[in-house]
Scaffold this motif. Sequence first.
Motif, PDB file in Angstrom:
ATOM      1  N   GLY A   1     -79.879  46.325 -30.129  1.00  0.00           N
ATOM      2  CA  GLY A   1     -80.429  47.774 -29.754  1.00  0.00           C
ATOM      3  C   GLY A   1     -79.693  48.212 -28.677  1.00  0.00           C
ATOM      4  N   ARG A   2     -78.548  47.318 -27.955  1.00  0.00           N
ATOM      5  CA  ARG A   2     -78.184  47.245 -26.189  1.00  0.00           C
ATOM      6  C   ARG A   2     -77.488  49.068 -26.673  1.00  0.00           C
ATOM      7  NH1 ARG A   2     -77.525  43.224 -23.213  1.00  0.00           N
ATOM      8  NH2 ARG A   2     -76.212  43.883 -21.495  1.00  0.00           N
ATOM      9  N   TRP A   3     -76.732  49.025 -27.265  1.00  0.00           N
ATOM     10  CA  TRP A   3     -76.128  50.051 -27.373  1.00  0.00           C
ATOM     11  C   TRP A   3     -76.411  51.149 -27.354  1.00  0.00           C
ATOM     12  CZ3 TRP A   3     -71.451  49.407 -24.944  1.00  0.00           C
ATOM     13  CH2 TRP A   3     -70.448  48.501 -25.252  1.00  0.00           C
ATOM     14  N   ARG A   4     -77.704  51.402 -28.585  1.00  0.00           N
ATOM     15  CA  ARG A   4     -78.395  52.690 -27.940  1.00  0.00           C
ATOM     16  C   ARG A   4     -79.276  52.764 -27.220  1.00  0.00           C
ATOM     17  NH1 ARG A   4     -81.486  52.926 -33.646  1.00  0.00           N
ATOM     18  NH2 ARG A   4     -79.693  52.951 -34.152  1.00  0.00           N
ATOM     19  N   LEU A   5     -80.245  52.088 -26.711  1.00  0.00           N
ATOM     20  CA  LEU A   5     -80.486  51.949 -25.131  1.00  0.00           C
ATOM     21  C   LEU A   5     -79.970  52.379 -24.435  1.00  0.00           C
ATOM     22  CD1 LEU A   5     -83.155  48.904 -25.575  1.00  0.00           C
ATOM     23  CD2 LEU A   5     -84.059  51.414 -25.337  1.00  0.00           C
ATOM     24  N   LEU A   6     -78.284  51.731 -24.035  1.00  0.00           N
ATOM     25  CA  LEU A   6     -77.479  52.043 -23.033  1.00  0.00           C
ATOM     26  C   LEU A   6     -76.874  53.648 -23.176  1.00  0.00           C
ATOM     27  CD1 LEU A   6     -75.301  51.460 -21.500  1.00  0.00           C
ATOM     28  CD2 LEU A   6     -73.969  50.802 -22.874  1.00  0.00           C
ATOM     29  N   ALA A   7     -77.007  54.095 -24.467  1.00  0.00           N
ATOM     30  CA  ALA A   7     -76.693  55.404 -24.540  1.00  0.00           C
ATOM     31  C   ALA A   7     -77.164  56.461 -23.987  1.00  0.00           C
ATOM     32  CB  ALA A   7     -76.286  55.610 -25.799  1.00  0.00           C
ATOM     33  N   ARG A   8     -78.912  56.346 -24.689  1.00  0.00           N
ATOM     34  CA  ARG A   8     -79.707  56.699 -23.546  1.00  0.00           C
ATOM     35  C   ARG A   8     -79.979  56.191 -22.883  1.00  0.00           C
ATOM     36  NH1 ARG A   8     -85.335  54.922 -27.007  1.00  0.00           N
ATOM     37  NH2 ARG A   8     -85.946  55.884 -25.575  1.00  0.00           N
ATOM     38  N   TYR A   9     -80.645  55.923 -22.223  1.00  0.00           N
ATOM     39  CA  TYR A   9     -80.081  55.496 -20.390  1.00  0.00           C
ATOM     40  C   TYR A   9     -78.831  56.397 -19.695  1.00  0.00           C
ATOM     41  CZ  TYR A   9     -78.767  53.331 -15.851  1.00  0.00           C
ATOM     42  OH  TYR A   9     -79.569  53.050 -14.454  1.00  0.00           O
ATOM     43  N   LEU A  10     -77.884  56.346 -20.690  1.00  0.00           N
ATOM     44  CA  LEU A  10     -76.593  56.903 -19.882  1.00  0.00           C
ATOM     45  C   LEU A  10     -76.992  58.843 -19.619  1.00  0.00           C
ATOM     46  CD1 LEU A  10     -73.245  54.342 -20.341  1.00  0.00           C
ATOM     47  CD2 LEU A  10     -74.380  55.182 -18.319  1.00  0.00           C
ATOM     48  N   CYS A  11     -77.289  58.891 -20.297  1.00  0.00           N
ATOM     49  CA  CYS A  11     -77.922  60.217 -20.951  1.00  0.00           C
ATOM     50  C   CYS A  11     -78.878  60.349 -20.124  1.00  0.00           C
ATOM     51  CB  CYS A  11     -78.330  60.693 -22.437  1.00  0.00           C
ATOM     52  SG  CYS A  11     -76.816  60.401 -23.991  1.00  0.00           S
ATOM     53  N   ALA A  12     -79.821  59.633 -20.129  1.00  0.00           N
ATOM     54  CA  ALA A  12     -81.258  59.954 -18.924  1.00  0.00           C
ATOM     55  C   ALA A  12     -80.625  60.406 -17.581  1.00  0.00           C
ATOM     56  CB  ALA A  12     -81.770  59.282 -19.095  1.00  0.00           C
ATOM     57  N   VAL A  13     -79.071  59.465 -17.227  1.00  0.00           N
ATOM     58  CA  VAL A  13     -79.135  59.434 -15.702  1.00  0.00           C
ATOM     59  C   VAL A  13     -78.595  61.211 -15.393  1.00  0.00           C
ATOM     60  CG1 VAL A  13     -77.215  58.317 -14.269  1.00  0.00           C
ATOM     61  CG2 VAL A  13     -78.980  57.042 -14.946  1.00  0.00           C
ATOM     62  N   PHE A  14     -77.189  60.901 -16.612  1.00  0.00           N
ATOM     63  CA  PHE A  14     -76.267  62.286 -16.028  1.00  0.00           C
ATOM     64  C   PHE A  14     -76.898  62.998 -16.714  1.00  0.00           C
ATOM     65  CE2 PHE A  14     -73.748  65.213 -17.832  1.00  0.00           C
ATOM     66  CZ  PHE A  14     -72.696  65.369 -16.731  1.00  0.00           C
ATOM     67  N   ALA A  15     -78.293  63.540 -17.510  1.00  0.00           N
ATOM     68  CA  ALA A  15     -79.264  64.946 -17.278  1.00  0.00           C
ATOM     69  C   ALA A  15     -79.279  64.847 -16.033  1.00  0.00           C
ATOM     70  CB  ALA A  15     -80.143  64.998 -18.485  1.00  0.00           C
ATOM     71  N   SER A  16     -80.592  63.618 -14.637  1.00  0.00           N
ATOM     72  CA  SER A  16     -81.238  63.445 -14.148  1.00  0.00           C
ATOM     73  C   SER A  16     -80.158  63.879 -12.743  1.00  0.00           C
ATOM     74  CB  SER A  16     -81.754  62.124 -14.253  1.00  0.00           C
ATOM     75  OG  SER A  16     -80.429  60.993 -13.046  1.00  0.00           O
ATOM     76  N   CYS A  17     -78.632  63.799 -12.645  1.00  0.00           N
ATOM     77  CA  CYS A  17     -78.642  63.655 -12.049  1.00  0.00           C
ATOM     78  C   CYS A  17     -77.614  65.082 -11.354  1.00  0.00           C
ATOM     79  CB  CYS A  17     -76.347  62.942 -11.789  1.00  0.00           C
ATOM     80  SG  CYS A  17     -76.826  61.205 -11.596  1.00  0.00           S
ATOM     81  N   LEU A  18     -76.977  65.817 -12.979  1.00  0.00           N
ATOM     82  CA  LEU A  18     -77.459  67.214 -13.433  1.00  0.00           C
ATOM     83  C   LEU A  18     -79.173  68.778 -12.685  1.00  0.00           C
ATOM     84  CD1 LEU A  18     -75.496  67.997 -16.465  1.00  0.00           C
ATOM     85  CD2 LEU A  18     -75.172  67.959 -14.184  1.00  0.00           C
TER      86      LEU A  18
END
Length: 174
Positions: free
Chosen positions: A106-123
């Motif tokens: 499940g690496r890619w699903r967790l990576l996608a969630r992590y990257l979305c969370a990082v991008f949202a927190s940056c914004l």
Amino acid sequence: MNRFYLLATSLIPLLGATRTLREGATIGLCTVITVGLHQLLMAPLRQRLASWAYVLASLLLLAALASCLQMALRAWWLPMALALGHYPALLCLQCLACDHLLPCQGRWRLLARYLCAVFASCLLLGASRQWLAEFAGLHLASLAPGALLLLGLLLALYNRLRPGPAHPRRQGKF
């Protein structure tokens, strides 16, 4: 040294390079591109290389990606590259944290969630810091300690609004 210290050091670009919404969006996009490319390019090597060779290949790829990112920012958007400073090069720490902490299944699903969370927190952090510094008159919000305080307040608000009890691991012991 615990490997979860990598997560704490990966907060440096998030806190230092999000003074405005524009800088937050740029560092968030750089994070998504760098981490995504690193994971995509290292995926075929994960099973084929020994651990020491994999770490060496990962570090060499990270150095190349960080250099290309810095040169691309300087070539196409020099004012933003000067405003961000060396923070895009520190995104390598987030790549290392993702590489070591994500499970194989499940690496890619967790990576996608992590990257979305990082991008949202940056914004969110960039927009709130810009609003507090320009409209509310709080100069502390534009500095790195103010970003740390604001991130703590945003995390506390998230934990307060999130439904359900806390995980037993997170609850205090009496």
